[in-house]
Design an enzyme around this catalytic site. Structure first.
Site, PDB file in Angstrom:
ATOM      1  N   LEU A 127      35.365 -16.994 -28.416  1.00 35.76           N
ATOM      2  CA  LEU A 127      34.961 -15.968 -29.383  1.00 35.76           C
ATOM      3  C   LEU A 127      36.158 -15.097 -29.743  1.00 35.76           C
ATOM      4  O   LEU A 127      36.787 -14.495 -28.882  1.00 35.76           O
ATOM      5  CB  LEU A 127      33.823 -15.119 -28.812  1.00 35.76           C
ATOM      6  CG  LEU A 127      33.106 -14.175 -29.789  1.00 35.76           C
ATOM      7  CD1 LEU A 127      31.720 -13.826 -29.247  1.00 35.76           C
ATOM      8  CD2 LEU A 127      33.882 -12.888 -30.056  1.00 35.76           C
ATOM      9  N   HIS A 231      39.791  -8.716 -19.215  1.00 40.30           N
ATOM     10  CA  HIS A 231      40.814  -8.081 -20.036  1.00 40.30           C
ATOM     11  C   HIS A 231      40.165  -6.908 -20.784  1.00 40.30           C
ATOM     12  O   HIS A 231      38.984  -6.978 -21.152  1.00 40.30           O
ATOM     13  CB  HIS A 231      41.352  -9.113 -21.034  1.00 40.30           C
ATOM     14  CG  HIS A 231      42.546  -8.673 -21.795  1.00 40.30           C
ATOM     15  ND1 HIS A 231      42.454  -7.886 -22.927  1.00 40.30           N
ATOM     16  CD2 HIS A 231      43.874  -8.916 -21.606  1.00 40.30           C
ATOM     17  CE1 HIS A 231      43.669  -7.659 -23.401  1.00 40.30           C
ATOM     18  NE2 HIS A 231      44.544  -8.265 -22.626  1.00 40.30           N
TER      19      HIS A 231
END
Length: 333
Positions: A127, A231
């Site tokens: 994505l 992240h």
């Protein structure tokens, strides 16, 4: 809303390549490598063209298109089954408990064990939304369109679905987890290993990765701190996955230590709550917006729309190219 999700085409290569160069590394499913992207698009085309409705080893690539300009501004991928033609490795976090009578103490050691437990699961991944489009719920449109696609083609997907989130990457493009664990055995830095994996696959892991457990206490502090953390750019994605019913239950990526989320496919919220509706009329309405899709395989399209009973708003109807009498799949917000 002028955006819709659709099946990727070979003509989307240039747009995917430009987005791949913006990922900043650690994004295995969208490498900035044209031959790899061409191979993905070819594999996706074959998956969309396959007519037998059975579980295979397919890859479906979807893209976010601005219907007014034709620009592709986002993408995602769905793997029907992972680890069937090549091993799918994860680290499983476990605990070893030992007791010493002489010291009257119990010791618990957390360990990372190389695992192929997740083989056979479906995977949602890849994505990416262009940085200039990160508003208006487009990230959620990309994410949730995957589940409506799975719902429309349920026989083609497994009973478990996973999602790997990118782990912590430092300002230099390195990975504290890689440096503290696998990097010691491979003679290459994280960027080199990540690029090699994106292009050539996981087999080199099987060839070189030590098979014995790794004691977490023996790792450097930066490596320990990175285990299971997404992240910063993936925190919103993690929250969306949790909202869909995914959970991080002790598996992390072997490269960067990012969390692997897992869910029962039929219990994913967008799949479980989706309802099929036959459009009675196309008209403006005040209903809360929902993710709405129409079509199957390469004709699949999804967008945001307002559905009130059997009424669909005109903008969504135009993006889906539907009218009265057509069936749509609706997943409430």
């Amino acid at each position: 809303m002028t955006f819709r999700m659709r099946a990727a085409r070979t003509s989307d290569l240039a747009a995917l390549y430009e987005m791949a160069k913006l990922t900043g590394g650690g994004f295995t499913n969208l490498p900035p490598d044209k031959p790899s992207l061409i191979a993905k698009l070819d594999r996706s085309a074959k998956a969309f063209a396959r007519i037998d409705d059975t579980l295979g080893e397919d890859l479906f690539v979807l893209v976010l298109e601005n219907a007014e300009t034709g620009q592709v501004r986002g993408t995602c991928q769905i793997f029907s089954q992972v680890g069937m033609s090549a091993p799918f490795y994860s680290y499983r976090i476990g605990t070893l408990t030992q007791h010493s009578k002489e010291l009257a103490r119990t010791f618990r050691a957390d360990m990372l064990t190389l695992s192929t437990d997740l083989e056979g699961a479906s995977e949602v991944g890849g994505l990416f939304l262009h940085p200039r489009e990160r508003a208006g719920g487009l990230g959620m449109l990309i994410a949730r369109s995957r589940y409506l696609f799975i719902r429309q083609h349920r026989a083609r997907f497994a009973n478990t679905t996973i999602a790997e989130l990118r782990g912590l990457i430092d300002e230099g493009g390195g990975s504290p987890f890689w440096d503290g664990v696998a990097g010691r055995f491979f003679g290459m830095n994280f960027q080199e290993a990540d690029e090699f994996n994106a292009i050539h696959g996981h087999q080199f892991i099987a060839d070189l990765m030590p098979k014995h457990p790794v004691y977490i206490a023996m790792l450097s502090e930066p490596a320990r701190a990175a285990i299971g953390l997404p992240h910063p750019s993936g925190r919103a994605a993690m929250r969306m996955l949790e909202g869909e019913g995914f959970s991080a239950d002790g598996y992390v990526d072997i490269f960067d230590g990012g969390p692997t989320m897992r869910a029962n496919t039929d219990r994913i919220r967008s799949i479980a709550d989706a309802k099929t509706t036959t459009i009675g009329r196309v008209a403006a309405n005040e209903a809360p917006r929902a993710i709405v899709s129409h079509g199957t395989l390469e004709s699949f399209v999804a967008t945001w729309g307002c559905v009130d009973g059997d009424s669909l708003d005109p903008e969504a109807a135009g993006l889906l190219n539907v009218g009265a009498g057509d069936e749509i799949l609706v997943a409430p917000q």
